[in-house]
Scaffold this active site. Structure first.
Site, PDB file in Angstrom:
ATOM      1  N   ASP A  97     -40.631  50.610 -18.074  1.00  0.00           N
ATOM      2  CA  ASP A  97     -39.851  50.021 -19.152  1.00  0.00           C
ATOM      3  C   ASP A  97     -38.598  50.839 -19.452  1.00  0.00           C
ATOM      4  O   ASP A  97     -37.512  50.302 -19.576  1.00  0.00           O
ATOM      5  CB  ASP A  97     -40.718  49.858 -20.420  1.00  0.00           C
ATOM      6  CG  ASP A  97     -41.520  51.114 -20.770  1.00  0.00           C
ATOM      7  OD1 ASP A  97     -41.356  52.163 -20.103  1.00  0.00           O
ATOM      8  OD2 ASP A  97     -42.327  51.049 -21.717  1.00  0.00           O
ATOM      9  N   ASP A 100     -36.767  58.170 -20.074  1.00  0.00           N
ATOM     10  CA  ASP A 100     -36.408  59.050 -21.190  1.00  0.00           C
ATOM     11  C   ASP A 100     -36.278  60.475 -20.654  1.00  0.00           C
ATOM     12  O   ASP A 100     -35.233  60.858 -20.134  1.00  0.00           O
ATOM     13  CB  ASP A 100     -37.463  58.885 -22.284  1.00  0.00           C
ATOM     14  CG  ASP A 100     -37.166  59.704 -23.516  1.00  0.00           C
ATOM     15  OD1 ASP A 100     -35.987  59.992 -23.772  1.00  0.00           O
ATOM     16  OD2 ASP A 100     -38.108  60.073 -24.231  1.00  0.00           O
ATOM     17  N   THR A 101     -37.353  61.279 -20.731  1.00  0.00           N
ATOM     18  CA  THR A 101     -37.256  62.651 -20.214  1.00  0.00           C
ATOM     19  C   THR A 101     -37.337  62.690 -18.690  1.00  0.00           C
ATOM     20  O   THR A 101     -37.011  63.707 -18.088  1.00  0.00           O
ATOM     21  CB  THR A 101     -38.401  63.528 -20.757  1.00  0.00           C
ATOM     22  OG1 THR A 101     -39.636  63.034 -20.236  1.00  0.00           O
ATOM     23  CG2 THR A 101     -38.445  63.532 -22.265  1.00  0.00           C
ATOM     24  N   THR A 104     -42.420  60.866 -16.620  1.00  0.00           N
ATOM     25  CA  THR A 104     -43.279  59.808 -16.063  1.00  0.00           C
ATOM     26  C   THR A 104     -42.880  59.481 -14.632  1.00  0.00           C
ATOM     27  O   THR A 104     -43.717  59.534 -13.721  1.00  0.00           O
ATOM     28  CB  THR A 104     -43.183  58.532 -16.939  1.00  0.00           C
ATOM     29  OG1 THR A 104     -43.515  58.882 -18.276  1.00  0.00           O
ATOM     30  CG2 THR A 104     -44.124  57.448 -16.438  1.00  0.00           C
ATOM     31  N   LEU A 105     -41.608  59.153 -14.416  1.00  0.00           N
ATOM     32  CA  LEU A 105     -41.185  58.738 -13.072  1.00  0.00           C
ATOM     33  C   LEU A 105     -41.331  59.859 -12.065  1.00  0.00           C
ATOM     34  O   LEU A 105     -41.708  59.613 -10.915  1.00  0.00           O
ATOM     35  CB  LEU A 105     -39.730  58.259 -13.078  1.00  0.00           C
ATOM     36  CG  LEU A 105     -39.484  56.827 -13.518  1.00  0.00           C
ATOM     37  CD1 LEU A 105     -38.036  56.446 -13.210  1.00  0.00           C
ATOM     38  CD2 LEU A 105     -40.438  55.846 -12.846  1.00  0.00           C
ATOM     39  N   LYS A 128     -32.213  55.881 -20.941  1.00  0.00           N
ATOM     40  CA  LYS A 128     -31.596  56.572 -22.079  1.00  0.00           C
ATOM     41  C   LYS A 128     -30.648  57.642 -21.580  1.00  0.00           C
ATOM     42  O   LYS A 128     -30.990  58.403 -20.664  1.00  0.00           O
ATOM     43  CB  LYS A 128     -32.682  57.278 -22.913  1.00  0.00           C
ATOM     44  CG  LYS A 128     -33.351  56.384 -23.903  1.00  0.00           C
ATOM     45  CD  LYS A 128     -34.178  57.208 -24.881  1.00  0.00           C
ATOM     46  CE  LYS A 128     -35.254  56.351 -25.481  1.00  0.00           C
ATOM     47  NZ  LYS A 128     -36.104  57.074 -26.428  1.00  0.00           N
ATOM     48  N   ASP A 156     -43.674  49.717 -27.337  1.00  0.00           N
ATOM     49  CA  ASP A 156     -44.447  49.749 -28.580  1.00  0.00           C
ATOM     50  C   ASP A 156     -44.035  50.874 -29.518  1.00  0.00           C
ATOM     51  O   ASP A 156     -43.347  51.818 -29.122  1.00  0.00           O
ATOM     52  CB  ASP A 156     -45.932  49.945 -28.251  1.00  0.00           C
ATOM     53  CG  ASP A 156     -46.214  51.364 -27.753  1.00  0.00           C
ATOM     54  OD1 ASP A 156     -45.466  51.848 -26.879  1.00  0.00           O
ATOM     55  OD2 ASP A 156     -47.178  51.993 -28.235  1.00  0.00           O
ATOM     56  N   ARG A 162     -45.178  45.110 -29.157  1.00  0.00           N
ATOM     57  CA  ARG A 162     -44.960  44.765 -27.745  1.00  0.00           C
ATOM     58  C   ARG A 162     -44.589  43.298 -27.552  1.00  0.00           C
ATOM     59  O   ARG A 162     -43.775  42.970 -26.688  1.00  0.00           O
ATOM     60  CB  ARG A 162     -46.211  45.072 -26.906  1.00  0.00           C
ATOM     61  CG  ARG A 162     -46.544  46.562 -26.818  1.00  0.00           C
ATOM     62  CD  ARG A 162     -47.605  46.789 -25.753  1.00  0.00           C
ATOM     63  NE  ARG A 162     -48.272  48.082 -25.884  1.00  0.00           N
ATOM     64  CZ  ARG A 162     -47.805  49.226 -25.386  1.00  0.00           C
ATOM     65  NH1 ARG A 162     -46.656  49.243 -24.733  1.00  0.00           N
ATOM     66  NH2 ARG A 162     -48.480  50.336 -25.529  1.00  0.00           N
TER      67      ARG A 162
HETATM   68  P1  5GP Z   1     -40.410  59.804 -19.992  1.00  0.00           P
HETATM   69  O1  5GP Z   1     -41.658  60.161 -19.258  1.00  0.00           O
HETATM   70  O2  5GP Z   1     -39.240  59.482 -19.087  1.00  0.00           O
HETATM   71  O3  5GP Z   1     -40.076  60.800 -21.057  1.00  0.00           O
HETATM   72  O4  5GP Z   1     -40.688  58.525 -20.843  1.00  0.00           O
HETATM   73  C1  5GP Z   1     -41.072  57.377 -20.290  1.00  0.00           C
HETATM   74  C2  5GP Z   1     -42.099  56.679 -21.182  1.00  0.00           C
HETATM   75  O5  5GP Z   1     -42.003  57.047 -22.544  1.00  0.00           O
HETATM   76  C3  5GP Z   1     -41.825  55.214 -21.132  1.00  0.00           C
HETATM   77  O6  5GP Z   1     -42.572  54.626 -20.103  1.00  0.00           O
HETATM   78  C4  5GP Z   1     -42.271  54.753 -22.500  1.00  0.00           C
HETATM   79  O7  5GP Z   1     -43.652  54.458 -22.443  1.00  0.00           O
HETATM   80  C5  5GP Z   1     -42.081  55.933 -23.415  1.00  0.00           C
HETATM   81  N1  5GP Z   1     -40.815  55.835 -24.160  1.00  0.00           N
HETATM   82  C6  5GP Z   1     -39.700  56.587 -23.982  1.00  0.00           C
HETATM   83  N2  5GP Z   1     -38.734  56.235 -24.826  1.00  0.00           N
HETATM   84  C7  5GP Z   1     -39.219  55.216 -25.573  1.00  0.00           C
HETATM   85  C8  5GP Z   1     -38.653  54.398 -26.622  1.00  0.00           C
HETATM   86  O8  5GP Z   1     -37.487  54.493 -27.056  1.00  0.00           O
HETATM   87  N3  5GP Z   1     -39.482  53.445 -27.138  1.00  0.00           N
HETATM   88  C9  5GP Z   1     -40.749  53.263 -26.713  1.00  0.00           C
HETATM   89  N4  5GP Z   1     -41.464  52.304 -27.298  1.00  0.00           N
HETATM   90  N5  5GP Z   1     -41.312  54.010 -25.724  1.00  0.00           N
HETATM   91  C10 5GP Z   1     -40.544  54.980 -25.152  1.00  0.00           C
HETATM   92 MG    MG Z   2     -44.480  53.931 -20.437  1.00  0.00          MG
END
Ligand code: 5GP
Ligand code: MG
Length: 172
Positions: A97, A100-101, A104-105, A128, A156, A162
Site C-alpha cells: 500500500d 514509508d521507512t 517492509t519492502l 512517502k 488503516d 480500510r
Molecule cells: P515501512 O515498512 O516502509 O516503514 O512501512 C510500510 C508499512 O507501514 C505499510 O505497509 C503500512 O502498513 C504502514 N504505513 C506506513 N505509513 C502509513 C500511513 O501513512 N498510513 C497507514 N495506514 N499505514 C502506514
Molecule cells: Mg502494510
C-alpha cells in the site's frame, strides 16, 4: 456521519492511476510469467484492483506482515516466518500500500531472494517523501506524497477505516 480527515485521492483518481500502472507492469514483463505477492492487510484493495489489469497467467499470493502500531512504525517486521508459496525461479512483484521507512519492502525482498526468486521488483500505491532506513526505490509507485498519515482504500488506523473507497489524510 462525517468522515475523518480530508480526501487526498478520490476513488476515480486511484482507479485511473492503477490502470496505468497495470499497463506498465504488463509491458515490463511481456511474455514472462509473474507472481504477485500482496502484503496484507493494507495492500489488499490495491492488489485486487491492480491484478485485474495484468495477464491472466499472473499468479497471486498474500503475505501477512506488519510493522506499524497506531501511527508509528515499530522498527521491526512481524510475519515472515509464516509465509507460503513457491518462488524459486519465478519473477516476483511485491505489492504494498505505502512505502514509508522501507523496512517492509527491504525485508520482504531479502526473503524472496533467499527463496531463489529469479527477480524481485516492487510496486507501491503511495510513496512517502522521507528518509528511508534502507535506500530502496520501488520500480513502480502510484503517487508520491508528503510525510503524512493516510487512511482508506485498505490503509488503516488501528484496524479501522480500510473500507473507505478513497485515500484520506489525518492531521492532528
Ligand atoms: P515501512 O515498512 O516502509 O516503514 O512501512 C510500510 C508499512 O507501514 C505499510 O505497509 C503500512 O502498513 C504502514 N504505513 C506506513 N505509513 C502509513 C500511513 O501513512 N498510513 C497507514 N495506514 N499505514 C502506514
Ligand atoms: Mg502494510
Amino acid at each position: 456521519m462525517s468522515l475523518p480527515g480530508e480526501t487526498l485521492f478520490s476513488e476515480a483518481e486511484l482507479q485511473e492511476r492503477i490502470s496505468a500502472l497495470g499497463k506498465q507492469i504488463t509491458e515490463h514483463y511481456r511474455d514472462e510469467e509473474l507472481t504477485v505477492v500482496g502484503l496484507m492487510n493494507g495492500s489488499l484493495f490495491f492488489m485486487v484492483d491492480l491484478i485485474r489489469h495484468l495477464p491472466y497467467q499472473t499468479q497471486m499470493e498474500c503475505w501477512r506482515v506488519s510493522s506499524y502500531q497506531g501511527k508509528e512504525s515499530t522498527g521491526s517486521l512481524q510475519g515472515l516466518d509464516a509465509i507460503h508459496g513457491d518462488y524459486s525461479g519465478r519473477h516476483v512483484l511485491i505489492v504494498d500500500d505505502i512505502l514509508d521507512t522501507s523496512l517492509t519492502l527491504s525485508k520482504v525482498t531479502e526473503k524472496l531472494l533467499s527463496l531463489n526468486a529469479l527477480s524481485v521488483e516492487s510496486c507501491v500505491l503511495l510513496s512517502k517523501q522521507r528518509e528511508r532506513a534502507v535506500n530502496l526505490t520501488p520500480k513502480w509507485a502510484g503517487f508520491e506524497i508528503e510525510d503524512l498519515f493516510v487512511i482508506g482504500y485498505g490503509l488503516d488506523l488501528d484496524h479501522k477505516y480500510r473500507p473507505l473507497p478513497m485515500i484520506r489524510v489525518l492531521k492532528d
